[in-house]
Enzyme design. Structure first.
Site, PDB file in Angstrom:
ATOM      1  N   GLU A 301      38.449   8.303  23.138  1.00  0.00           N
ATOM      2  CA  GLU A 301      37.299   7.920  24.225  1.00  0.00           C
ATOM      3  C   GLU A 301      37.640   7.343  25.598  1.00  0.00           C
ATOM      4  O   GLU A 301      36.738   6.545  26.074  1.00  0.00           O
ATOM      5  CB  GLU A 301      35.938   7.076  23.467  1.00  0.00           C
ATOM      6  CG  GLU A 301      36.267   5.814  23.055  1.00  0.00           C
ATOM      7  CD  GLU A 301      37.195   5.607  21.848  1.00  0.00           C
ATOM      8  OE1 GLU A 301      37.670   6.535  21.412  1.00  0.00           O
ATOM      9  OE2 GLU A 301      36.875   4.413  21.003  1.00  0.00           O
ATOM     10  N   HIS A 325      32.014  13.350  19.278  1.00  0.00           N
ATOM     11  CA  HIS A 325      32.266  12.052  18.585  1.00  0.00           C
ATOM     12  C   HIS A 325      32.694  11.227  19.890  1.00  0.00           C
ATOM     13  O   HIS A 325      32.168  10.311  20.134  1.00  0.00           O
ATOM     14  CB  HIS A 325      33.432  12.107  17.649  1.00  0.00           C
ATOM     15  CG  HIS A 325      33.862  10.911  17.203  1.00  0.00           C
ATOM     16  ND1 HIS A 325      33.341  10.339  16.133  1.00  0.00           N
ATOM     17  CD2 HIS A 325      34.650   9.820  17.557  1.00  0.00           C
ATOM     18  CE1 HIS A 325      33.866   9.029  15.847  1.00  0.00           C
ATOM     19  NE2 HIS A 325      34.720   8.910  16.755  1.00  0.00           N
ATOM     20  N   GLU A 326      33.672  11.909  20.553  1.00  0.00           N
ATOM     21  CA  GLU A 326      34.077  10.912  21.881  1.00  0.00           C
ATOM     22  C   GLU A 326      32.952  10.827  22.955  1.00  0.00           C
ATOM     23  O   GLU A 326      32.887   9.942  23.474  1.00  0.00           O
ATOM     24  CB  GLU A 326      35.386  11.750  22.368  1.00  0.00           C
ATOM     25  CG  GLU A 326      36.552  11.963  21.257  1.00  0.00           C
ATOM     26  CD  GLU A 326      36.980  10.628  20.500  1.00  0.00           C
ATOM     27  OE1 GLU A 326      36.677   9.683  20.871  1.00  0.00           O
ATOM     28  OE2 GLU A 326      37.560  11.173  19.217  1.00  0.00           O
ATOM     29  N   HIS A 329      31.047   7.871  22.197  1.00  0.00           N
ATOM     30  CA  HIS A 329      31.520   6.692  22.478  1.00  0.00           C
ATOM     31  C   HIS A 329      30.894   6.326  23.612  1.00  0.00           C
ATOM     32  O   HIS A 329      31.141   5.059  24.001  1.00  0.00           O
ATOM     33  CB  HIS A 329      32.990   6.434  22.112  1.00  0.00           C
ATOM     34  CG  HIS A 329      33.469   6.316  20.981  1.00  0.00           C
ATOM     35  ND1 HIS A 329      33.235   5.231  20.102  1.00  0.00           N
ATOM     36  CD2 HIS A 329      34.463   7.346  20.155  1.00  0.00           C
ATOM     37  CE1 HIS A 329      34.090   5.346  18.864  1.00  0.00           C
ATOM     38  NE2 HIS A 329      34.608   6.527  18.985  1.00  0.00           N
ATOM     39  N   GLU A 348      32.975   2.447  15.417  1.00  0.00           N
ATOM     40  CA  GLU A 348      32.891   3.822  14.669  1.00  0.00           C
ATOM     41  C   GLU A 348      31.760   4.412  13.875  1.00  0.00           C
ATOM     42  O   GLU A 348      31.483   5.469  13.932  1.00  0.00           O
ATOM     43  CB  GLU A 348      34.292   3.864  14.028  1.00  0.00           C
ATOM     44  CG  GLU A 348      35.598   3.669  14.803  1.00  0.00           C
ATOM     45  CD  GLU A 348      35.639   4.673  16.155  1.00  0.00           C
ATOM     46  OE1 GLU A 348      35.192   6.074  15.929  1.00  0.00           O
ATOM     47  OE2 GLU A 348      36.546   4.571  17.080  1.00  0.00           O
ATOM     48  N   ASP A 406      45.778  -2.142  14.043  1.00  0.00           N
ATOM     49  CA  ASP A 406      45.883  -0.748  13.515  1.00  0.00           C
ATOM     50  C   ASP A 406      46.345  -0.476  12.228  1.00  0.00           C
ATOM     51  O   ASP A 406      45.871   0.589  11.514  1.00  0.00           O
ATOM     52  CB  ASP A 406      46.810   0.161  14.390  1.00  0.00           C
ATOM     53  CG  ASP A 406      46.319   0.294  15.883  1.00  0.00           C
ATOM     54  OD1 ASP A 406      45.198   0.482  15.875  1.00  0.00           O
ATOM     55  OD2 ASP A 406      46.956   0.502  16.959  1.00  0.00           O
ATOM     56  N   TYR A 414      34.284   4.009   9.583  1.00  0.00           N
ATOM     57  CA  TYR A 414      33.634   5.381   9.937  1.00  0.00           C
ATOM     58  C   TYR A 414      32.302   5.820   8.984  1.00  0.00           C
ATOM     59  O   TYR A 414      31.091   5.891   9.536  1.00  0.00           O
ATOM     60  CB  TYR A 414      34.546   6.552  10.274  1.00  0.00           C
ATOM     61  CG  TYR A 414      35.439   6.365  11.159  1.00  0.00           C
ATOM     62  CD1 TYR A 414      35.366   7.217  12.145  1.00  0.00           C
ATOM     63  CD2 TYR A 414      36.711   5.472  10.990  1.00  0.00           C
ATOM     64  CE1 TYR A 414      36.487   7.081  13.318  1.00  0.00           C
ATOM     65  CE2 TYR A 414      37.481   5.583  12.078  1.00  0.00           C
ATOM     66  CZ  TYR A 414      37.659   6.347  13.121  1.00  0.00           C
ATOM     67  OH  TYR A 414      38.262   6.183  14.235  1.00  0.00           O
TER      68      TYR A 414
HETATM   69  N1  BES Z   1      38.944   5.662  18.963  1.00  0.00           N
HETATM   70  C1  BES Z   1      39.123   6.680  18.050  1.00  0.00           C
HETATM   71  C2  BES Z   1      40.624   6.695  18.017  1.00  0.00           C
HETATM   72  C3  BES Z   1      41.467   5.473  17.589  1.00  0.00           C
HETATM   73  C4  BES Z   1      41.019   4.826  16.372  1.00  0.00           C
HETATM   74  C5  BES Z   1      42.481   5.242  18.101  1.00  0.00           C
HETATM   75  C6  BES Z   1      41.725   3.540  16.342  1.00  0.00           C
HETATM   76  C7  BES Z   1      43.137   3.978  18.007  1.00  0.00           C
HETATM   77  C8  BES Z   1      42.794   3.071  16.862  1.00  0.00           C
HETATM   78  C9  BES Z   1      38.474   7.813  18.208  1.00  0.00           C
HETATM   79  O1  BES Z   1      37.211   8.014  18.749  1.00  0.00           O
HETATM   80  C10 BES Z   1      38.329   8.595  17.057  1.00  0.00           C
HETATM   81  O2  BES Z   1      37.622   8.142  15.892  1.00  0.00           O
HETATM   82  N2  BES Z   1      38.876   9.842  16.637  1.00  0.00           N
HETATM   83  C11 BES Z   1      38.558  10.828  15.655  1.00  0.00           C
HETATM   84  C12 BES Z   1      37.776  11.767  15.816  1.00  0.00           C
HETATM   85  C13 BES Z   1      36.970  11.979  14.670  1.00  0.00           C
HETATM   86  C14 BES Z   1      36.256  10.906  13.965  1.00  0.00           C
HETATM   87  C15 BES Z   1      35.925  13.271  14.951  1.00  0.00           C
HETATM   88  C16 BES Z   1      39.977  11.090  15.261  1.00  0.00           C
HETATM   89  O3  BES Z   1      40.876  11.048  16.016  1.00  0.00           O
HETATM   90  O4  BES Z   1      40.080  11.991  14.285  1.00  0.00           O
HETATM   91 ZN    ZN Z   2      35.840   7.074  17.199  1.00  0.00          ZN
END
Ligand code: BES
Ligand code: ZN
Length: 650
Positions: A301, A325-326, A329, A348, A406, A414
């Site tokens: 995002e 989703h994005e 955010h 999340e 991470d 989530y």
């Molecule tokens: N912000 C996250 C991606 C992320 C999380 C990057 C933790 C680095 C560390 C992003 O918003 C996300 O949750 N993406 C999901 C989308 C899905 C839940 C619809 C993905 O990449 O799968």
């Molecule tokens: Zn996310």
């Protein structure tokens, strides 16, 4: 604000400051002592060969940090987050001179200190300590080549295969390997950047204004305060196409038509629905950048410019939930931000809730509940694998010193987060009232970084009736339990509006479990009309029931080429999992091809787990696939896959 401690709300009595966990930042002492006002990056990108040597691929130039002293006792030294891959060659100090128009500039000493495997401290020493309120600038000259923050791709790793590409991925703690900073979501500041690129390249950033300065320079400005992890850069052979009044898609030329086709006209609807629910969209533009296939996430995002995997180009808009989703955010995460990564569910969990609110308004409750059921299944899978009592299955996670946030990533923030927000809505009992509350919450905490306690206190103040009823301590549903106890959510929102779509999928899955297949009954189900998520749900059920009796998976694949030969990534993932759980070796090559075609972490890791839990042939497939893809994957993903395929011998 210099740290997560937010100012008391207007009219409210000042409260004792809450301190955030900050075990993952080397700059912990400084980000409380200095307010970060602005960052300016002046960088030149060079696409040389990989490796150290002169002329190798790198970003080089300066980072100028504008700071103000808050706590003089700690102001003799500035500690920043950095990384061994940043070669800092000079530090200088600029400050206003009393009685002189010209600011003075002087070099200052600096050194590094070890911190953890994912970063180091960069310490800048001042000639004398600062007094409270003094403003100054620190200019750092540096270069970054190979490292975890800046991802360099050779032409073969792009869609067009003609020109190299570079991008940054900051979340959670990787931007310290891009520029020296306070790499904590507790700190927000504005930034600008001047990026020089070689001929024929375009730079894009997560900024709300940008302009081209001459043939090779791009100037960006972000006029709202954001945390370090949301500063993002990509440089490549990029073109754009308009898809809405405030949106365009960016992609390599060979993908731009597909990108435009996939999202033309729909993004504005998503944004407008978000605004209706959660308040104004403050970021100006909302653009989407289609990344090269190795991008490790579905979406990221970055404000004004979401980065997404090219897997979203399914041709039928079926994966738009990632964009929603994005977009969500934009309010939850980018406006109101978790103050530390232990409170990641604030980003999340709220975003999942917001995404599903938007989806309910646009696509209806049946579809949205179906998608939410898929999410719940992922949480179930995760908790089955780790055990419910695993400490990572708490909403509030303790990130111990030395642990990379991470490495704590999983479905809990989530989907358990989604359940908690749904529970709070359920306590309110009226969807409109809860929607209004969310709008008020965003307005209250916008541009700030908060803890769960800030949110919950606001919730109880907003709903005094609930506070009187002591809803925070209902046995079994205590807020404290929600936040601090591991395990399955004590409350699950009702997903029965999805039954209409889920029941046929469940019934069909049941038909595939029997030794003697009733092909007549199976053929009577008109699967060709099903939406992608209905197929996904069906495949999840098949996976849960696997291994199926011998021969059934082969037959299933033959009956539904739409599934076994799918190009849609969500279907390819599930088909791969089914193939592996049933040791259907005939289709092993499809698993390999899928893993060679993209590098999303959430697709890659489950497939390697399944291979390593499978037959000898499956384990061989894992090793062979990893050997052929490791050089293409994001460095974090490589490390995680390595831990799966090369488990440490105890
Ligand atoms: N912000 C996250 C991606 C992320 C999380 C990057 C933790 C680095 C560390 C992003 O918003 C996300 O949750 N993406 C999901 C989308 C899905 C839940 C619809 C993905 O990449 O799968
Ligand atoms: Zn996310």
């Amino acid at each position: 604000m210099a740290s997560c401690e937010r100012s008391p709300r207007s009219g409210a009595a000042p409260r004792p400051l809450r301190s955030a966990q900050a075990a993952d930042v080397a700059s912990a002492s400084s980000f409380r002592a200095f307010e970060m006002l602005h960052l300016h990056l002046d960088l030149r990108a060079e696409f040389g060969p990989p490796g150290p040597g002169p002329g190798s691929r790198s970003l080089s130039g300066t980072a100028v940090l504008e700071l103000r002293c808050l706590v003089p006792e700690d102001a003799a030294e500035l500690r920043l987050d950095s990384h061994p891959c940043l070669e800092v060659t000079a530090a200088s100090l600029r400050r206003e001179q009393p009685g002189s128009e010209e600011p003075s500039t002087e070099p200052v000493p600096f050194h590094t200190r070890p911190f953890s495997h994912y970063g180091q401290a960069l310490c800048v020493v001042f000639p004398q300590p600062w007094r409270a309120g003094e403003r100054f600038q620190v200019q750092l000259t540096y270069r970054v080549g190979e490292g975890p923050g800046v991802c360099w791709l050779a032409p073969e790793q792009t869609a067009g295969k003609k020109k190299p590409f570079v991008y940054t991925q900051g979340q959670a703690v990787l931007n310290r390997a891009f520029f020296p900073c306070f790499d904590t979501p507790a700190v927000k500041y504005k930034y600008s950047a001047l990026i020089e690129v070689p001929d024929g390249f375009t730079a894009v950033m997560s900024a709300n204004t940008w302009e081209k300065r001459g043939p090779n320079k791009f100037f960006f400005q972000m006029g709202h305060p954001i945390p370090s992890y949301l500063i993002a850069l990509a440089i490549g052979d990029l073109v754009s196409a308009e898809v809405g009044p405030r949106s365009r898609v960016w992609a390599e030329p060979c993908l731009i038509e597909a990108a435009k086709e996939e999202y033309n006209g729909v993004i504005e609807e998503f944004l407008a629905t978000g605004e209706k629910l959660f308040g104004p969209y403050v970021w100006g533009r909302y653009d989407v950048l289609f990344m090269p296939p190795s991008f490790p996430f579905g979406g990221m995002e970055n404000p004004c410019l979401t980065f997404v995997t090219p897997c979203l180009l399914a041709g039928d808009r079926s994966l738009a939930d990632v964009i929603i989703h994005e977009i969500s955010h934009s309010w939850f995460g980018n406006l109101v931000t978790n103050a530390n990564w232990g409170e990641f569910w604030l980003n999340e969990g709220f975003t999942m809730y917001a995404q599903r609110r938007i989806s309910t308004l646009l696509f209806g409750p049946a579809y949205t509940c179906l998608e939410a059921a898929t999410g719940r299944a992922l949480l179930r899978q995760h908790m089955d694998v780790t055990g419910e009592d695993h400490p990572l299955n708490k909403l509030r996670v303790k990130i111990e010193p030395g642990v990379d946030p991470d490495d704590t990533y999983n479905e809990t923030p989530y989907e358990k987060g989604f359940c908690f927000v749904s529970y709070l809505a359920h306590l309110v009992g009226d969807q409109d009232q809860f929607d209004n509350f969310l709008k008020a919450y965003v307005d209250e905490f916008k541009f700030q970084s908060i803890l769960a306690d800030d949110f919950l206190e606001f919730y109880l103040e907003y709903f005094p009736e609930l506070k009187k009823r002591k809803v925070d301590s209902i046995p079994g549903f205590e807020f404290d339990r929600w936040l601090n106890a591991p395990g399955w959510p004590p409350y699950l929102p009702d997903l029965s509006p999805g039954d209409l779509l889920m029941k046929p999928a469940e019934e069909l899955a049941q038909l595939w479990v029997t030794e003697e297949l009733d092909m007549e009954a199976i053929r009577a189900v008109a699967l060709s009309n099903w939406k992608t998520y209905q197929l996904v749900y069906f495949l999840d059920k098949i996976l849960q029931k696997s291994p199926l009796p011998p021969g059934n998976v082969k037959k299933l694949g033959e009956t539904y080429p739409k599934i076994s030969d799918a190009r849609n990534a969500e279907l390819r993932l599930r088909w791969g999992q089914i193939v592996l759980k049933n040791d259907h070796q005939e289709d092993f090559r499809k698993v390999k091809e899928f893993l060679q075609s993209q590098g999303k972490q959430k697709y890659t890791l489950p497939l390697y787990h399944a291979m390593m839990n499978g037959s000898e042939a499956a384990r061989a497939l894992a090793k062979e696939t990893f050997a052929s893809t490791a050089s293409q994957l994001h460095s974090n993903v490589v490390n995680y896959v390595r831990q799966i395929v090369e488990p440490k011998s105890s």
